[in-house]
Design a protein around this motif. Structure first.
Motif, PDB file in Angstrom:
ATOM      1  N   TRP A 168       6.603   3.486   7.360  1.00 13.77           N
ATOM      2  CA  TRP A 168       5.046   2.942   8.427  1.00 13.77           C
ATOM      3  C   TRP A 168       5.058   1.423   7.604  1.00 13.77           C
ATOM      4  O   TRP A 168       4.205   1.029   7.097  1.00 13.77           O
ATOM      5  CB  TRP A 168       3.957   3.825   7.289  1.00 13.77           C
ATOM      6  N   PRO A 169       5.177   1.018   8.389  1.00 16.17           N
ATOM      7  CA  PRO A 169       4.829  -1.299   7.414  1.00 16.17           C
ATOM      8  C   PRO A 169       4.318  -1.503   7.976  1.00 16.17           C
ATOM      9  O   PRO A 169       3.012  -2.495   7.629  1.00 16.17           O
ATOM     10  CB  PRO A 169       6.262  -1.561   9.061  1.00 16.17           C
ATOM     11  N   GLU A 170       2.615  -0.581   9.021  1.00 14.68           N
ATOM     12  CA  GLU A 170       1.676  -1.161   9.299  1.00 14.68           C
ATOM     13  C   GLU A 170       0.693  -0.600   7.448  1.00 14.68           C
ATOM     14  O   GLU A 170      -0.350  -1.277   7.664  1.00 14.68           O
ATOM     15  CB  GLU A 170       0.968  -0.417  10.857  1.00 14.68           C
ATOM     16  N   LEU A 171       1.114   0.054   7.246  1.00 16.69           N
ATOM     17  CA  LEU A 171       0.514   0.848   5.744  1.00 16.69           C
ATOM     18  C   LEU A 171       1.211   0.153   4.528  1.00 16.69           C
ATOM     19  O   LEU A 171       2.120   0.265   3.928  1.00 16.69           O
ATOM     20  CB  LEU A 171       0.305   2.506   5.340  1.00 16.69           C
ATOM     21  N   VAL A 172       0.063  -0.033   3.320  1.00 19.92           N
ATOM     22  CA  VAL A 172      -0.042  -0.095   2.016  1.00 19.92           C
ATOM     23  C   VAL A 172      -0.518   0.944   1.531  1.00 19.92           C
ATOM     24  O   VAL A 172      -1.301   1.271   1.534  1.00 19.92           O
ATOM     25  CB  VAL A 172      -0.011  -1.749   1.790  1.00 19.92           C
ATOM     26  N   HIS A 173      -0.502   1.123   0.327  1.00 19.44           N
ATOM     27  CA  HIS A 173      -0.529   1.960  -0.479  1.00 19.44           C
ATOM     28  C   HIS A 173      -0.652   1.674  -2.874  1.00 19.44           C
ATOM     29  O   HIS A 173       0.585   2.165  -2.908  1.00 19.44           O
ATOM     30  CB  HIS A 173       0.070   3.938  -1.404  1.00 19.44           C
ATOM     31  N   PRO A 174      -2.071   1.097  -2.254  1.00 20.87           N
ATOM     32  CA  PRO A 174      -1.940   0.573  -4.004  1.00 20.87           C
ATOM     33  C   PRO A 174      -2.751   1.454  -4.695  1.00 20.87           C
ATOM     34  O   PRO A 174      -2.630   2.703  -4.417  1.00 20.87           O
ATOM     35  CB  PRO A 174      -3.356  -0.244  -3.492  1.00 20.87           C
ATOM     36  N   HIS A 175      -1.650   1.257  -5.699  1.00 26.79           N
ATOM     37  CA  HIS A 175      -1.747   3.112  -7.475  1.00 26.79           C
ATOM     38  C   HIS A 175      -3.516   1.996  -7.478  1.00 26.79           C
ATOM     39  O   HIS A 175      -4.261   0.740  -7.240  1.00 26.79           O
ATOM     40  CB  HIS A 175      -0.959   1.885  -8.293  1.00 26.79           C
ATOM     41  N   ALA A 176      -4.309   3.623  -7.042  1.00 30.06           N
ATOM     42  CA  ALA A 176      -5.671   3.459  -8.138  1.00 30.06           C
ATOM     43  C   ALA A 176      -5.607   2.572  -8.810  1.00 30.06           C
ATOM     44  O   ALA A 176      -7.304   1.886  -9.304  1.00 30.06           O
ATOM     45  CB  ALA A 176      -6.225   4.609  -8.102  1.00 30.06           C
ATOM     46  N   GLY A 177      -5.093   2.718 -10.590  1.00 30.15           N
ATOM     47  CA  GLY A 177      -5.251   2.054 -11.785  1.00 30.15           C
ATOM     48  C   GLY A 177      -5.164   0.770 -12.037  1.00 30.15           C
ATOM     49  O   GLY A 177      -5.410   0.038 -12.500  1.00 30.15           O
ATOM     50  N   ALA A 178      -4.810   0.424 -10.638  1.00 30.25           N
ATOM     51  CA  ALA A 178      -4.176  -0.963 -10.276  1.00 30.25           C
ATOM     52  C   ALA A 178      -5.740  -2.172  -9.958  1.00 30.25           C
ATOM     53  O   ALA A 178      -5.516  -2.743  -9.744  1.00 30.25           O
ATOM     54  CB  ALA A 178      -3.115  -1.721  -9.560  1.00 30.25           C
ATOM     55  N   ILE A 179      -6.440  -1.032  -9.452  1.00 32.72           N
ATOM     56  CA  ILE A 179      -7.888  -1.279  -8.204  1.00 32.72           C
ATOM     57  C   ILE A 179      -8.565  -1.777  -9.424  1.00 32.72           C
ATOM     58  O   ILE A 179      -9.264  -1.072 -10.318  1.00 32.72           O
ATOM     59  CB  ILE A 179      -8.250  -0.361  -7.839  1.00 32.72           C
TER      60      ILE A 179
END
Length: 159
Positions: free
Chosen positions: A95-106
């Motif tokens: 799914w190259p169009e997506l990235v899943h940031p870790h909520a704890g890093a936001i």
């Protein structure tokens, strides 16, 4: 409107920005990979964002890990800071169009979620107590509803 998210590792060697239409940190994953890499309360919380908007400062301080699943490396890349070890985001070439940031890093304040979905409970650590009752939904494995579909079903998808 889509939400601009800023994130960083603990030592600030890696900083990133990304745009998300799905910024609600509603899903807790208890699989062995997420709980061991992400730490936290025995689970990890990932958001979903547009990979084309990902901007990274300190790229040279970042590396990634491909977890081994059933004896083979996963295609999914779990990106983290090579200095402090903080988990930053997951990217998967399927799914190259997506990235899943870790909520704890936001670092950007995230919106409060109206519901918490607990997934991969089949793999949770025995010491982890999973909240029950109103506002908590449970799945032994992955739910059928995607992150985008969940946001849309709650009227929270941001265009």
């Amino acid at each position: 409107m889509a939400m601009n998210l800023s994130g960083s590792c603990h030592c600030s060697s890696v900083e990133f920005r990304v745009v998300s239409k799905c910024p609600y940190p509603y899903m807790r994953c208890y699989c062995s990979i997420c709980r061991k890499i992400g730490g936290s309360g025995g689970y990890a919380i990932n958001l979903m964002a547009d990979a084309t908007t990902l901007e990274v400062v300190g790229e040279e301080n970042k590396t990634h890990y491909n977890a081994v699943i059933d004896g083979s490396p996963s295609q999914a890349e779990r990106h983290f800071c090579s200095r402090c070890g903080a988990h930053l985001w997951l990217w998967d070439p399927r799914w190259p169009e997506l990235v899943h940031p870790h909520a704890g890093a936001i670092d950007t304040p995230l919106p409060s979620t109206p519901e918490t979905v607990h997934i991969m409970l089949e793999f949770k650590a025995d010491w982890v107590e999973v909240p029950e009752g109103p506002g908590h939904v449970h799945f032994q494995r992955y739910p059928d509803m995607s992150i985008k579909d969940w946001h849309k079903s709650k009227g929270l998808y941001q265009t």
